[in-house]
Scaffold this motif. Structure first.
Motif, short mmCIF file in Angstrom:
data_model
loop_
_atom_site.label_atom_id
_atom_site.label_comp_id
_atom_site.label_asym_id
_atom_site.label_seq_id
_atom_site.Cartn_x
_atom_site.Cartn_y
_atom_site.Cartn_z
N LEU A 13 -17.88 -17.77 -42.05
CA LEU A 13 -17.30 -16.39 -42.38
C LEU A 13 -17.49 -15.97 -43.81
O LEU A 13 -18.30 -14.96 -44.13
N PHE A 14 -17.23 -16.84 -44.91
CA PHE A 14 -17.41 -16.22 -46.07
C PHE A 14 -18.77 -16.30 -46.59
O PHE A 14 -19.17 -15.50 -47.35
N PHE A 15 -19.60 -17.38 -46.26
CA PHE A 15 -21.08 -17.17 -46.42
C PHE A 15 -21.80 -16.06 -45.65
O PHE A 15 -22.71 -15.83 -46.38
N GLY A 16 -21.22 -15.67 -44.72
CA GLY A 16 -21.77 -14.43 -43.90
C GLY A 16 -21.61 -13.19 -44.77
O GLY A 16 -22.71 -12.40 -44.88
N ILE A 17 -20.24 -13.14 -45.44
CA ILE A 17 -20.12 -12.05 -46.36
C ILE A 17 -21.09 -12.09 -47.48
O ILE A 17 -21.56 -10.93 -47.95
N SER A 18 -21.25 -13.28 -48.10
CA SER A 18 -21.87 -13.52 -49.17
C SER A 18 -23.38 -13.27 -49.13
O SER A 18 -24.06 -12.46 -49.88
N LEU A 92 -17.03 -14.91 -55.33
CA LEU A 92 -15.88 -15.54 -54.89
C LEU A 92 -16.24 -15.99 -53.54
O LEU A 92 -15.84 -17.26 -53.18
N PHE A 93 -17.17 -15.32 -52.76
CA PHE A 93 -17.15 -15.76 -51.43
C PHE A 93 -18.21 -17.19 -51.30
O PHE A 93 -18.04 -17.78 -50.49
N ASP A 94 -19.21 -17.24 -52.17
CA ASP A 94 -19.92 -18.48 -52.38
C ASP A 94 -19.09 -19.71 -52.82
O ASP A 94 -19.29 -20.63 -52.19
N THR A 95 -18.03 -19.33 -53.50
CA THR A 95 -16.94 -20.23 -54.25
C THR A 95 -16.24 -20.95 -52.79
O THR A 95 -16.04 -21.92 -52.66
N LEU A 96 -15.77 -19.84 -52.27
CA LEU A 96 -14.95 -20.49 -51.15
C LEU A 96 -15.69 -20.99 -50.03
O LEU A 96 -15.31 -21.99 -49.48
N GLY A 97 -16.90 -20.69 -49.77
CA GLY A 97 -17.91 -21.34 -48.94
C GLY A 97 -18.18 -22.52 -49.20
O GLY A 97 -18.23 -23.72 -48.40
N ILE A 98 -18.61 -22.87 -50.38
CA ILE A 98 -19.09 -24.21 -50.74
C ILE A 98 -17.93 -25.15 -50.99
O ILE A 98 -18.14 -26.25 -50.52
N VAL A 183 -13.21 -25.08 -56.14
CA VAL A 183 -12.82 -23.71 -56.44
C VAL A 183 -12.49 -23.57 -58.05
O VAL A 183 -13.07 -22.76 -58.65
N ALA A 184 -11.82 -24.57 -58.21
CA ALA A 184 -11.22 -24.49 -59.82
C ALA A 184 -12.28 -24.68 -60.87
O ALA A 184 -12.70 -23.87 -61.74
N ILE A 185 -13.10 -25.61 -60.37
CA ILE A 185 -14.32 -26.05 -61.36
C ILE A 185 -15.31 -24.85 -61.31
O ILE A 185 -15.73 -24.36 -62.27
N ARG A 186 -15.80 -24.33 -60.27
CA ARG A 186 -16.58 -23.31 -60.19
C ARG A 186 -16.23 -22.06 -60.82
O ARG A 186 -16.87 -21.22 -61.66
#
Length: 202
Positions: A13-18, A92-98, A183-186
């Motif tokens: 879903l997150f990558f779909g948004i991204s 944000l959405f890339d970060t959550l996706g990865i 997430v924190a590192i990114r």
């Protein structure tokens, strides 16, 4: 259903948004083009992983992943302006996706008996290849070739997972700690403009 499955759906879903937001910025408002790029962004990494692991490709046998991409595109259309602002601020959405895809891919490799040294690489591939395909389709330099810390954050999180796995930490706790580390590192890399040292040939 296992928590891993829900994380894969949310990652999709997150990558779909991204992918939808990136495609619309680059190519305009064509729904087919935006949806196609969102689809490639979401399933690209998992497809590469499953091919390398010689297993059935996940989205072919599970239509819920297709629905997740579609929902991501619809959300991107409905909440376009606030989502675009969040995307530009912290990717944000890339970060959550990865974060989600790294651990999902790593666990899938481990469950298939892949060597513990190779499993983190499978997690990283799952996380980053969708974005690489998206950038290539949009005629952009793939994000892993930019100075931003991206794939390296995935690898760090995967290594943390493996350490905690060896210490027999509860799987769900491990998932959140490792994913949170990515997430924190990114986000730290984006906020403070952090980058890995450049390769020197002389």
């Amino acid at each position: 259903m296992e928590i891993q499955y829900f994380f894969e759906l949310f990652g999709t879903l997150f990558f779909g948004i991204s992918g939808a937001l990136a495609a619309d910025e680059k190519s305009g408002n064509d729904w087919f083009g935006v949806t196609f790029i969102a689809f490639l962004t979401s399933i690209g990494g998992g497809t590469v992983r499953d091919i390398l692991l010689s297993v059935e490709i996940m989205w072919i046998k599970d239509v819920n992943l297709i629905y997740a991409v579609a929902i991501g595109v619809i959300l991107a259309a409905i909440f376009y302006k606030p989502l675009l602002k969040l995307r530009k601020t912290f990717m944000l959405f890339d970060t959550l996706g990865i974060a989600l895809f790294t651990i999902v891919g790593l666990e899938k490799a481990l469950n298939l008996g892949i060597h513990p040294v190779i499993a983190p690489v499978m997690g990283m591939f799952t996380a980053v290849f969708g974005s690489i395909i998206r950038d290539m389709m949009l005629n952009e330099v793939p994000i892993i070739f930019k100075k931003e810390i991206y794939a390296f954050a995935c690898l760090c999180g995967a290594i943390i997972y493996m350490i905690l796995w060896k210490l027999d930490i509860d799987r769900s706790v491990n998932f959140f700690i490792s994913g949170g580390a990515i997430v924190a590192i990114r986000l730290a890399a984006v906020k403070y403009n952090l980058a890995l040292p450049k390769f020197k040939s002389h």
